[in-house]
Scaffold this motif. Structure first.
Motif, short mmCIF file in Angstrom:
data_model
loop_
_atom_site.label_atom_id
_atom_site.label_comp_id
_atom_site.label_asym_id
_atom_site.label_seq_id
_atom_site.Cartn_x
_atom_site.Cartn_y
_atom_site.Cartn_z
N VAL A 4 0.92 -1.13 -0.14
CA VAL A 4 0.18 -0.06 0.12
C VAL A 4 0.93 1.29 -0.15
O VAL A 4 1.75 1.16 0.83
N LEU A 5 0.59 2.08 -0.87
CA LEU A 5 1.30 3.37 -1.03
C LEU A 5 0.36 4.85 -0.66
O LEU A 5 -0.71 4.30 -0.74
N THR A 6 1.00 5.50 -0.02
CA THR A 6 0.19 6.93 -0.07
C THR A 6 0.73 8.09 -1.20
O THR A 6 1.65 7.50 -1.73
N ALA A 7 -0.02 9.00 -1.25
CA ALA A 7 0.40 9.93 -2.43
C ALA A 7 1.77 10.37 -2.00
O ALA A 7 2.52 10.81 -3.08
N GLY A 8 2.02 10.72 -0.84
CA GLY A 8 3.53 11.18 -0.62
C GLY A 8 4.55 10.07 -1.00
O GLY A 8 5.66 10.60 -1.43
N GLN A 37 -3.94 22.50 0.00
CA GLN A 37 -3.35 20.98 0.25
C GLN A 37 -2.37 20.67 -0.65
O GLN A 37 -2.25 21.33 -1.85
N ALA A 38 -1.42 19.56 -0.59
CA ALA A 38 -0.61 19.20 -1.50
C ALA A 38 -1.34 18.42 -2.77
O ALA A 38 -2.36 17.65 -2.34
N LEU A 39 -0.94 18.69 -3.80
CA LEU A 39 -1.44 17.89 -4.97
C LEU A 39 -0.38 17.26 -5.76
O LEU A 39 0.68 17.86 -5.97
N TYR A 40 -0.57 15.67 -5.99
CA TYR A 40 0.40 15.07 -6.62
C TYR A 40 -0.18 14.90 -8.14
O TYR A 40 -0.97 14.17 -8.35
N ARG A 41 0.24 15.66 -9.15
CA ARG A 41 -0.11 15.55 -10.10
C ARG A 41 0.94 14.44 -11.24
O ARG A 41 2.08 14.72 -11.21
N CYS A 42 0.17 13.57 -11.90
CA CYS A 42 0.75 12.47 -12.47
C CYS A 42 0.34 12.23 -13.77
O CYS A 42 -0.77 12.42 -14.25
N ARG A 43 1.41 11.66 -14.60
CA ARG A 43 1.15 11.37 -16.19
C ARG A 43 1.22 9.66 -16.11
O ARG A 43 2.35 9.48 -15.60
N ASP A 54 -3.49 11.79 -17.82
CA ASP A 54 -3.05 12.66 -16.32
C ASP A 54 -3.86 12.46 -15.32
O ASP A 54 -5.40 12.31 -15.44
N ARG A 55 -3.68 12.44 -14.12
CA ARG A 55 -4.27 12.38 -13.08
C ARG A 55 -3.71 13.06 -11.91
O ARG A 55 -2.63 12.90 -11.63
N THR A 56 -4.56 13.84 -11.11
CA THR A 56 -4.11 14.56 -9.88
C THR A 56 -4.53 13.76 -8.50
O THR A 56 -5.92 13.95 -8.50
N THR B 180 -7.34 22.49 -6.65
CA THR B 180 -6.88 21.99 -7.84
C THR B 180 -7.12 23.01 -9.08
O THR B 180 -6.01 22.95 -9.90
N ASP B 181 -8.12 23.91 -9.15
CA ASP B 181 -8.23 24.92 -10.09
C ASP B 181 -7.30 25.96 -10.02
O ASP B 181 -6.65 26.39 -11.09
N LEU B 182 -6.85 26.06 -8.73
CA LEU B 182 -5.77 27.23 -8.52
C LEU B 182 -4.69 26.71 -9.22
O LEU B 182 -3.84 27.55 -9.85
N VAL B 183 -4.08 25.55 -9.09
CA VAL B 183 -2.73 24.94 -9.39
C VAL B 183 -3.14 25.02 -11.01
O VAL B 183 -2.14 25.23 -11.46
#
Lengths: 190, 309
Positions: A4-8, A37-43, A54-56, B180-183
């Motif tokens: 199990v992984l977390t976003a971090g 909040q932290a967002l982890y943007r992935c391709r 792409d998903r965040t 999300t929209d801000l970023v």
């Protein structure tokens, strides 16, 4: 099931299981707006179909790492649409559809030792050794006198695939090929 | 030390020289403006409880400072009227092109001022450093040129969302949608070629800012953007102790639900009883130097990024 992984834990190169399929993170960016909040943007690239999207993700999101393993296999034969291989440690035989073998079939000869990527025990990809040695089954003689460096001619390998070789290479000889580039490296004395 | 590390560090020399120059110019600017440089503890018992800022426990019931903010305001409450600080700040789990878990923060505070005065400070500070930082700064970023000297942009959060995201955040917008929209839709449009001030946040995004007198749905908070990058976050400070305590309680509840046990900063809350109207701002030094250097990430302008620290 993978760990199990977390976003971090997400990074470029992390392999995840999403909706039962393995995905590779090919691009990754950590964002955190102001006091937000932290967002982890992935391709993500589907490791079976190659489809990308792409998903965040957010901090609370959890993932299963993709249950992947590499196994050493020996290629046995193919019957057109299906390739048969044998696990070199368990001697168990597996089958792979031709589309999963892909371009590797250009350099695949019987008894070659390869590496097979398994997802949940099912084969999804085949990696050749970096160098293979294959016999040339057909190549017209080079034109006499044409010794300019860089001159090449087509040569058909025992797999049926055609590569470019230097003019001095003759039919029946064995050549070393770099499977990552698909190019001739040198003649092998037999 | 291996050869690779020597090569990387040697390659950073030009950027580290620029960093040193920028730090010197920042100090000269604040000295000239009559600010007092302050140092406050890096080890603290109670960092400000904020839901999306995770403090790093340092043992003995202490945490590494996430920002000097609370100490700086305790000094304001004691009558210090213009103070600044340049120090490391520590936030767990932040690692990206623009984030290190340990980074360099510049904060300054003014008694008897509001967020508009801080916006003027930003303009003067950035121009002052850019004027004197020497040739070769602010190289092209892709096909875009950065210009600190032209008129700066200014847009309210409301207008920015309406224009770039197609919706208007009310007093308490959905946090996920807002972030999300801000970023993804707003930040990439801000600060070309001159810096841009994004101001007047919804009350629900106030952090430690006071609400606008006569408009309880809007906080007197702004962020400074340049080249799509958030450089600073400032506000007219909330000085009302009971309102501040209520906001901390809400934050602590949310953080407890996520498994952390933050302490209530009681000494800070007590000091608020004496705090006159004031304003303060945090400014990212690493990102500023990165923009000056024309670099693509803060790793380039920090000698030892976290992985080799």
């Amino acid at each position: 099931m993978g760990a199990v992984l977390t976003a971090g834990d997400l990074r470029k190169g992390t392999k995840l299981e999403i909706d039962g399929e393995p995905y590779l993170i090919t691009d990754f960016e950590f964002s955190k707006p102001g006091k937000g909040q932290a967002l982890y943007r992935c391709r993500l690239r589907n490791m079976i179909t190659g489809i990308q999207f792409d998903r965040t993700y957010r901090s609370g999101d959890k993932f299963n790492s993709a249950d992947l393993e590499e196994q050493g296999m020996q290629y046995l034969y193919n019957d057109g649409s299906v390739y048969h291989l044998m696990n070199t440690s368990s001697y168990e035989q597996i089958e792979m559809p031709a589309d999963q073998v892909g371009d590797a079939s250009n350099f695949l000869i019987e008894n070659l030792n390869v590496s097979v990527l398994l997802f949940q025990g099912r084969p999804i990809g085949l990696t050749l050794p970096n160098f293979v040695e294959l016999r040339i089954t057909k190549s017209d003689p080079g034109i006499k006198g044409d010794t300019a460096s860089g001159s090449t001619k087509p040569a058909t390998l025992e797999t049926g695939y055609v590569i470019q070789v230097p003019l001095f290479v003759e039919e029946g000889e064995v050549v070393r090929i770099d499977t990552r580039t698909g190019q001739y490296v040198e003649r092998v004395k037999s | 030390m291996n050869g690779r590390e020597r090569e990387i560090l040697a390659g950073k020399k030009r950027f580290l020289e620029l960093r040193a120059r920028a730090l010197g110019l920042i100090r000269i600017f604040f000295d000239r403006e009559g600010f007092l440089e302050i140092q406050t503890p890096a080890l603290t018992t109670a960092p400000a409880p904020e839901p999306h800022i995770k403090a790093i426990a340092a043992g003995g019931g202490r945490f590494l400072s996430t920002s000097p903010e609370l100490y700086m305001k305790r000094l304001l409450a004691a009558g210090f009227d213009k103070i600044y600080q340049i120090c490391p700040a520590f936030r767990s789990g932040e690692r990206g092109r623009l984030h290190h878990p340990e980074f360099t923060i510049l904060e300054w505070y003014r008694l008897g001022a509001d967020y508009k005065t801080l916006q003027d400070d930003c303009l003067k500070l950035v121009r002052s450093v850019c004027e004197s930082a020497g040739p070769g700064i602010l190289q092209r970023r892709g096909d875009r040129v950065l210009d600190p000297f032209g008129d700066w942009g200014r847009i309210t959060v409301r207008d920015a969302f309406e224009r770039f995201a197609g919706w208007v955040p009310e007093a308490n917008p959905d946090q996920d949608r807002f972030d999300t929209d801000l970023v993804e839709k707003i930040e990439p449009n801000l600060g070309f070629p001159t810096p841009c001030i994004l101001e007047d946040y919804p009350a629900g995004q106030a952090a430690l800012a006071r609400l606008k007198p006569g408009d309880q749905e809007t906080a007197e908070r702004f962020e400074l953007y340049w080249a799509g990058i958030e450089l600073a976050n400032g506000f007219s400070e909330l000085t009302e102790p009971s309102e501040q305590r209520a906001r901390f309680e809400t934050a602590i509840k949310q953080m407890q639900a996520e498994g952390t046990r933050p302490n209530m900063p009681e000494a800070f809350l007590e000091s608020l009883e004496y705090l006159a109207p004031c304003a303060g701002i945090a400014f990212g030094v690493d990102r500023f130097v990165m923009l000056l250097a024309g670099a693509d990430d803060i790793d380039s302008v920090v000698a030892f990024p976290p992985e080799i620290a």
